[in-house]
Write an enzyme that holds these catalytic residues in place. Structure first.
Site, mmCIF file in Angstrom:
data_model
loop_
_atom_site.group_PDB
_atom_site.id
_atom_site.type_symbol
_atom_site.label_atom_id
_atom_site.label_comp_id
_atom_site.label_asym_id
_atom_site.label_seq_id
_atom_site.Cartn_x
_atom_site.Cartn_y
_atom_site.Cartn_z
ATOM 1 N N SER A 26 9.058 -3.041 1.680
ATOM 2 C CA SER A 26 7.681 -3.267 2.153
ATOM 3 C C SER A 26 7.623 -4.477 3.079
ATOM 4 O O SER A 26 8.306 -5.480 2.852
ATOM 5 C CB SER A 26 6.767 -3.508 0.952
ATOM 6 O OG SER A 26 5.527 -4.041 1.376
ATOM 7 N N TYR A 65 2.862 -1.003 9.036
ATOM 8 C CA TYR A 65 1.622 -0.287 9.344
ATOM 9 C C TYR A 65 1.501 -0.098 10.847
ATOM 10 O O TYR A 65 2.264 -0.679 11.614
ATOM 11 C CB TYR A 65 0.421 -1.082 8.818
ATOM 12 C CG TYR A 65 0.524 -1.360 7.346
ATOM 13 C CD1 TYR A 65 0.146 -0.389 6.424
ATOM 14 C CD2 TYR A 65 1.060 -2.555 6.869
ATOM 15 C CE1 TYR A 65 0.271 -0.617 5.058
ATOM 16 C CE2 TYR A 65 1.189 -2.788 5.505
ATOM 17 C CZ TYR A 65 0.800 -1.818 4.604
ATOM 18 O OH TYR A 65 0.935 -2.034 3.255
ATOM 19 N N THR A 87 2.936 3.413 6.827
ATOM 20 C CA THR A 87 1.986 3.784 5.770
ATOM 21 C C THR A 87 0.607 3.950 6.391
ATOM 22 O O THR A 87 0.094 3.044 7.049
ATOM 23 C CB THR A 87 1.981 2.715 4.663
ATOM 24 O OG1 THR A 87 3.263 2.742 4.029
ATOM 25 C CG2 THR A 87 0.899 2.980 3.627
ATOM 26 N N LYS A 102 3.691 7.804 5.568
ATOM 27 C CA LYS A 102 3.467 7.818 4.118
ATOM 28 C C LYS A 102 1.968 7.862 3.850
ATOM 29 O O LYS A 102 1.205 7.109 4.465
ATOM 30 C CB LYS A 102 4.093 6.556 3.517
ATOM 31 C CG LYS A 102 3.854 6.323 2.046
ATOM 32 C CD LYS A 102 4.789 5.239 1.525
ATOM 33 C CE LYS A 102 4.519 4.870 0.081
ATOM 34 N NZ LYS A 102 3.333 4.037 -0.104
ATOM 35 N N HIS A 132 -0.566 6.686 -2.686
ATOM 36 C CA HIS A 132 -0.384 5.250 -2.889
ATOM 37 C C HIS A 132 -0.450 4.895 -4.382
ATOM 38 O O HIS A 132 -0.982 3.864 -4.774
ATOM 39 C CB HIS A 132 -1.456 4.471 -2.119
ATOM 40 C CG HIS A 132 -0.994 3.149 -1.568
ATOM 41 N ND1 HIS A 132 -0.612 2.974 -0.262
ATOM 42 C CD2 HIS A 132 -0.860 1.918 -2.149
ATOM 43 C CE1 HIS A 132 -0.273 1.714 -0.066
ATOM 44 N NE2 HIS A 132 -0.408 1.047 -1.195
HETATM 45 C C1 LIG Z 1 2.291 -3.323 -6.932
HETATM 46 C C2 LIG Z 1 2.368 -2.278 -5.859
HETATM 47 C C3 LIG Z 1 2.433 -2.663 -4.531
HETATM 48 C C4 LIG Z 1 2.499 -1.686 -3.522
HETATM 49 N N1 LIG Z 1 2.640 -2.091 -2.214
HETATM 50 C C5 LIG Z 1 2.816 -1.145 -1.241
HETATM 51 C C6 LIG Z 1 3.111 -1.542 0.094
HETATM 52 O O1 LIG Z 1 3.242 -2.723 0.403
HETATM 53 N N2 LIG Z 1 3.252 -0.547 1.009
HETATM 54 C C7 LIG Z 1 3.153 0.779 0.691
HETATM 55 O O2 LIG Z 1 3.294 1.641 1.565
HETATM 56 N N3 LIG Z 1 2.902 1.169 -0.577
HETATM 57 C C8 LIG Z 1 2.745 0.242 -1.545
HETATM 58 N N4 LIG Z 1 2.535 0.647 -2.839
HETATM 59 C C9 LIG Z 1 2.485 2.096 -3.161
HETATM 60 C C10 LIG Z 1 3.873 2.631 -3.495
HETATM 61 O O3 LIG Z 1 4.699 2.679 -2.350
HETATM 62 C C11 LIG Z 1 3.817 4.070 -4.044
HETATM 63 O O4 LIG Z 1 3.104 4.894 -3.167
HETATM 64 C C12 LIG Z 1 3.262 4.201 -5.452
HETATM 65 O O5 LIG Z 1 3.499 3.059 -6.224
HETATM 66 C C13 LIG Z 1 3.893 5.435 -6.099
HETATM 67 O O6 LIG Z 1 3.413 5.672 -7.356
HETATM 68 P P1 LIG Z 1 4.153 5.188 -8.716
HETATM 69 O O7 LIG Z 1 3.945 3.706 -8.799
HETATM 70 O O8 LIG Z 1 3.404 5.929 -9.761
HETATM 71 O O9 LIG Z 1 5.612 5.574 -8.643
HETATM 72 C C14 LIG Z 1 2.474 -0.301 -3.858
HETATM 73 C C15 LIG Z 1 2.419 0.054 -5.204
HETATM 74 C C16 LIG Z 1 2.371 -0.893 -6.205
HETATM 75 C C17 LIG Z 1 2.333 -0.440 -7.640
#
Ligand SMILES: Cc1cc2nc3c(=O)[nH]c(=O)nc-3n(C[C@H](O)[C@H](O)[C@H](O)COP(=O)(O)O)c2cc1C
Length: 365
Positions: free
Chosen positions: A108, A131, A157, A220, A244
């Protein structure tokens, strides 16, 4: 009796005991009522498997490729912000664990360490997530920085241009952490990162970014066949079916529910990945059987890191891999290529009996 966690849910439980409550809430939580978080597990849990007998499953090979890169099994690490909230080594531990287990990390842009420091620690393939920024020049600049550092794919994303309502964070007065990849920002105070973001980007800006970025681009956050078709038409190399982790908009479908519609719309024109709620190897197999090339995990990365840093995350990945190969074997499938819809059932064969007034009639024995 072993005291180490033996599945992803136990990892979450131990992580919850160790993390400050507000950090746990930030990671585990979702948007508004968190209905989609619950729906996601219900959706996976309601897909049943159809085991097959007398198939030679002495050797199981769960390896595949993603955009031409070999991975040992079809689980990648989702981009997620600030792994330092779970372990001091943050993303440097993450990329080492992923490489050791033979999978790709999507790092990320909201990482605890700079993208260069993380790339330095990596010994396997790494992709970079960012992004479509307000300034297309900055979008390009960040991607070029990532390319220079050794990242091989850019993941854009698309689903985070609207600030979500996450009620746990409001209640906890949660302060976002450091974002060293963004120039001039020490901390993401009050969502300062949003000054770089835009709500006005359209498919035209995606075209522009793809023309500017000299690496394969995946997107994404796709949840509909309509958008998946547009992705394919605009020439993305891959898309992640994702909501997400239900952190942006509540009451969307679970990703696994919309996967078939998206696979059909894409019709082989780009690779399709899925994330959201993958907690068992069987979930991985279900997603592959429904047409995903690979899946990604988000929160389980934090749980592994919080429990035991790099070793904890390696254990999380090994658990998913072992559960996947066991499930494939029990269903008579030796490779991912052999997986198709025949291994799963979504409708109970007894449904008619349950809904008929005379109920279930058993034959006499
Ligand atoms: C704490 C946290 C931070 C996240 N930060 C980002 C991010 O910076 N960029 C992004 O594209 N998705 C981010 N996500 C989403 C994850 O990439 C992903 O889509 C999601 O966590 C998938 O579901 P799961 O946690 O049930 O496996 C984040 C998710 C969490 C839990």
């Amino acid at each position: 009796m072993t005291t180490d966690p033996i599945n992803i849910y136990e990892y979450e439980q131990v992580a919850r005991e160790r993390l400050p409550a507000a950090e746990y809430d930030f990671i585990a939580g979702g948007a508004t009522d968190e209905l989609t978080i619950r729906r996601t597990r219900q959706a996976f849990d309601s897909i049943m498997l159809r085991p097959r007998m007398l198939v030679d499953v002495a050797e199981i090979d769960p390896s595949t490729t993603v955009l031409g890169q070999n991975i040992e099994f079809p689980v990648m690490l989702d981009p997620s912000g600030n792994h330092g909230r779970a372990h001091a080594e943050g993303e440097t531990a993450t990329v080492r664990a992923a490489a050791a287990e033979g999978v790709v990390t999507v790092v990320s842009s909201s990482s605890t360490y700079t993208l260069e420091v993380i790339a330095e620690a990596a010994t396997g393939p790494i992709w970079f997530q960012q992004y479509l920024f307000r300034d297309p020049g900055f979008t390009r600049e960040m991607a070029l920085r990532a390319q220079e550092a050794g990242y091989s794919v850019i993941c854009l994303t698309l689903d985070s241009n609207v600030t979500p309502k996450r009620e746990r964070n409001i209640r906890n007065d949660y302060q976002l952490a450091t974002v060293p990849n963004y120039p001039g920002l020490d901390r993401n105070e009050s969502g300062a990162i949003s000054q770089f973001r835009t709500r006005s980007a359209t498919w035209r800006e995606l075209d522009q970014a793809m023309a500017d970025i000299p690496l394969p681009v995946i997107v994404k956050g796709i949840m509909t066949g309509e958008d998946a078709r547009l992705c394919a038409e605009h020439g993305v190399q891959g898309l992640v079916v994702s909501n997400h982790g239900a952190r942006q908009l509540d009451t969307t479908f679970a990703t696994i529910e919309v996967l078939p519609e998206i696979v059909e719309a894409v019709d082989g024109r780009c690779e399709v990945y899925l994330d959201g709620g993958i907690r068992r190897g069987a979930d991985v197999m279900k997603a592959i059987a429904l047409g995903a090339r690979a899946v990604l995990v988000g929160r389980p990365v934090f749980w592994g890191l919080a429990v035991d840093g790099e070793a904890g995350l390696r254990s999380v990945l090994r658990i998913l891999r072992d559960e996947l190969t066991m499930t494939m074997a029990a269903c008579g499938k030796r490779t991912l290529a052999e997986l198709d819809g025949s291994v799963i059932g979504t409708v109970s064969p007894l449904l008619d009996a349950f809904t008929q007034p005379e109920g279930l009639r058993l034959p006499h024995v």
